[in-house]
Design an enzyme around this catalytic site. Sequence first.
Site, PDB file in Angstrom:
ATOM      1  N   ARG A   1      18.290  43.253  39.612  1.00 33.16           N
ATOM      2  CA  ARG A   1      18.789  41.893  39.372  1.00 33.16           C
ATOM      3  C   ARG A   1      17.721  40.808  39.458  1.00 33.16           C
ATOM      4  NH1 ARG A   1      22.609  44.694  41.819  1.00 33.16           N
ATOM      5  NH2 ARG A   1      24.170  45.361  40.337  1.00 33.16           N
TER       6      ARG A   1
ATOM      7  N   ASP B   1      37.876  49.779  46.183  1.00 27.89           N
ATOM      8  CA  ASP B   1      36.471  49.546  45.828  1.00 27.89           C
ATOM      9  C   ASP B   1      36.219  48.087  45.452  1.00 27.89           C
ATOM     10  OD1 ASP B   1      33.793  50.035  45.303  1.00 27.89           O
ATOM     11  OD2 ASP B   1      34.170  50.642  43.232  1.00 27.89           O
TER      12      ASP B   1
ATOM     13  N   ALA C   1      27.178  52.734  48.799  1.00 26.81           N
ATOM     14  CA  ALA C   1      28.457  53.012  49.473  1.00 26.81           C
ATOM     15  C   ALA C   1      29.180  54.180  48.819  1.00 26.81           C
ATOM     16  CB  ALA C   1      29.347  51.771  49.466  1.00 26.81           C
ATOM     17  N   GLU C   2      28.965  54.393  47.517  1.00 22.51           N
ATOM     18  CA  GLU C   2      29.629  55.520  46.844  1.00 22.51           C
ATOM     19  C   GLU C   2      29.052  56.862  47.295  1.00 22.51           C
ATOM     20  OE1 GLU C   2      29.537  52.440  45.252  1.00 22.51           O
ATOM     21  OE2 GLU C   2      31.638  52.680  45.819  1.00 22.51           O
TER      22      GLU C   2
ATOM     23  N   GLU D   1      20.638  43.138  34.115  1.00 17.09           N
ATOM     24  CA  GLU D   1      21.496  42.296  34.958  1.00 17.09           C
ATOM     25  C   GLU D   1      20.658  41.258  35.699  1.00 17.09           C
ATOM     26  OE1 GLU D   1      24.115  44.636  37.431  1.00 17.09           O
ATOM     27  OE2 GLU D   1      24.771  45.848  35.729  1.00 17.09           O
TER      28      GLU D   1
END
Lengths: 532, 268
Positions: free
Chosen positions: A128, A299, A189-190, A78
């Site tokens: 990234r 989400d 956050a998950e 990515e």
Amino acid sequence: MTRSATRASMIGVVLVCMTTGGLLPDVSAQQPQNSRWTTYSGDDTAQRHSPLTQITPANVGRIAVQWLFQTGAAGRFEATPLVVDGIMYLTGPDNHAWALDARTGRQIWHYQRQLPERLNICCGRVNRGFAMLGDRLYMTTLDAHLVALDARTGNVLWDVEIDNPARGYTATVAPLIVKNKVIVGIAGAEYGVRGFIDAFDAETGKKAWRFWTVPEPSQPGGNTWLGDSWRHGGGSTWVTGAFDPALNLVYWGTGNPAPDSFGDVRLGDNLYTDSVVALDADTGQLRWHYQFTPHDVHDWDAVQVPILADLAIGGAQRKVLMTANRNGFFYTLDRTDGTLLRARPFVRTTWAQEVGRDGRPILLEANQIGAAGTVTCPDVGGGTNWMSPSFNPGTGLFYVTTREVCAKFYAFPQQFLEGHVYWGGAVESIPGEPGYGALKAIDPVTGLVRWEFKYPKPSFGGTLSTASGLVFAGEEDGNLMAFDAASGKNLWRLQTGAGLRAAPMTYMLNGRQYVVVAAGGTVVSLALPEGR
Amino acid sequence: MHKATWSTMTLVAGLAVCALPGLAQQAEPTNPFQGNAEAIEQGQQLFRLSCASCHGLNAKGLRGPDLTTGQWTRGGTDAQLFRVIMSGIAGTDMPGARNSDATDDQGWALVAYLRTLSGAASTEDARGNEQNGETLFWGKATCGQCHMVRGRGGRLGPDLSRIGTARSRTALITEIRTPSTSMTPGFRPVTLVARDGRRTRGVRKNEDPFSLQVMDSSERILSVDRSDLREVIEDTRSLMPDYGAERLTDSELDDLIRYLRSLSGRAG
């Protein structure tokens, strides 16, 4: 050794040596002989728009592969490579990193961080890309560190922990250089982390400031969280922001509140999740914020790259920030104070029909989810996601890869457990409705879609705009494509063999314009045939 | 985070294990979380996120098999379940969770959760007559014209040689009675309309914005550029007809499903 091989290798030596001495000389008044791509989105505005014009709508049909670099790394790319003084710097999955000769694709060095056995990663072992300042490279790591590497050797210069990975923190973002600081975001956050944006001194790695994206109860915005829910409130910051040096503001998107779906434990707007925040570059102090999805239960992170530009709107020149949000709306804001100028859906949205004059979405019934499940559009992947958009000041259009998909969302109560997934729900795809994707060109003044090019599958490939009037974009079935920026006409394509999850970039080297993208585990380099 | 990913991320289950004879002598690993309430809760969350889309929120089976019967087609020890969860089942839709970054702890938490679901063995699968079902498959119901079992049959539909390990009885009923509601990727129907108006019907093996790879109704594989076509019609009706009660009685359906549930991919 043939004569041409000798010459080629000599040029390579010259290029490598030049990294110590700065720019190669420009010989063309029209186009630089060499140019750089120095940060994730190309420059501080994050427009991902290049001034290069050698490859044009008229000749793009003739571009061809110049070299391929097979990284051998398994997993998804990515990252956007950087190119400075003839050297390409690329990161990959599992915190691999490479320096390559940008002319030939030959490796100069390889680095990989030793990662712990156990990591809490929700969504792929990706990275990234690098940030660069002087002869130093900066990379975040899956175990939530920031490392500084020597650009000539890949040696580690310093290594600091951003936050504790055992608590669910991880990092995938390409850092952003702002003056003498390295700005980084966090993921997790998950896992119920409390999000933040950090600034480190680029020289020493010393922490300069931290902005918590979820405030404590005593702070402004703290009353938008129920009880202690702020402690595990999410709001991660995993895609690179933008910087306006004149306003001295850093703009950064924030992610979903936690738990993702069960919102009853965090009643309230849940500031500053799913927002864009404008921070003082020197102190990290919040100057303004705009929340796209108050009290999100789908989400829908708002981490998508914010693009800065100056636009004529309503007869006045406005400094704007534009973003296509995962919630399916496109927004144009005044970036001096966060005033909403335009908001309009760019995909099908069944959770809100429009954004009101007060800047808040006008919710529809499909926004409510519970144990019985609710079908909502867009799906959890969103109308768009981390894939980079681009903006061409010439056409005035914003280019973004979009997804038309719906899903059935469920919410269930869930206890927080440190180091465990904290979702409080489930998502089911809709049988027989796989959805589709499209590259869309949006007019940021009106918010209307000017043209679109459909893809059979919802896609995650980024875009690149060039001043010659081209848009490059990738899609899920492996095509890297070039489009006429004004009309959307497809002008060229290459089947790369792997769904594109990264964005293309471009640079000039020795008078040739290259376009580069990572596809699968391979870096693909394209240019016009030599000598034409 | 970007759950583009969660929707495709597939941590988990669909249960059938290839017991490896050579490993039988080694002590099988045991579940460190067996009966651990915290792990079971965690396993439930993981299940909802990553398994429910195929096995159903209550694990009673959708496209994937029912996981609540206590009957595991290919072995039901903790170690075998763990292996299936982490490594998947080759040749089926069941992916390995390891490919989606799942940790061993998460795999064992899922096993612990699945153990809480195992009730009395279902009597559903005991219905019907396998031999009658096989006769129907190759005869009156004409399934074999489009579906292959162990090298015999047609190619237009999915190979059913191991369908018994991949589908619940409930899913099979839906797929037989109303096939258009659950079309398998790689077998979605399409009608290609050439510039001169000629129509070709087949199933899409693959496609991208510029080309289609199609198997036509004569089982020929075609490569077609979209630019050469007047239209590409993405049919909403499966090439497989609805097998309503007039084509297949409830009793015949029981027989057919009994046969299909017996197909495990093993010789025989």
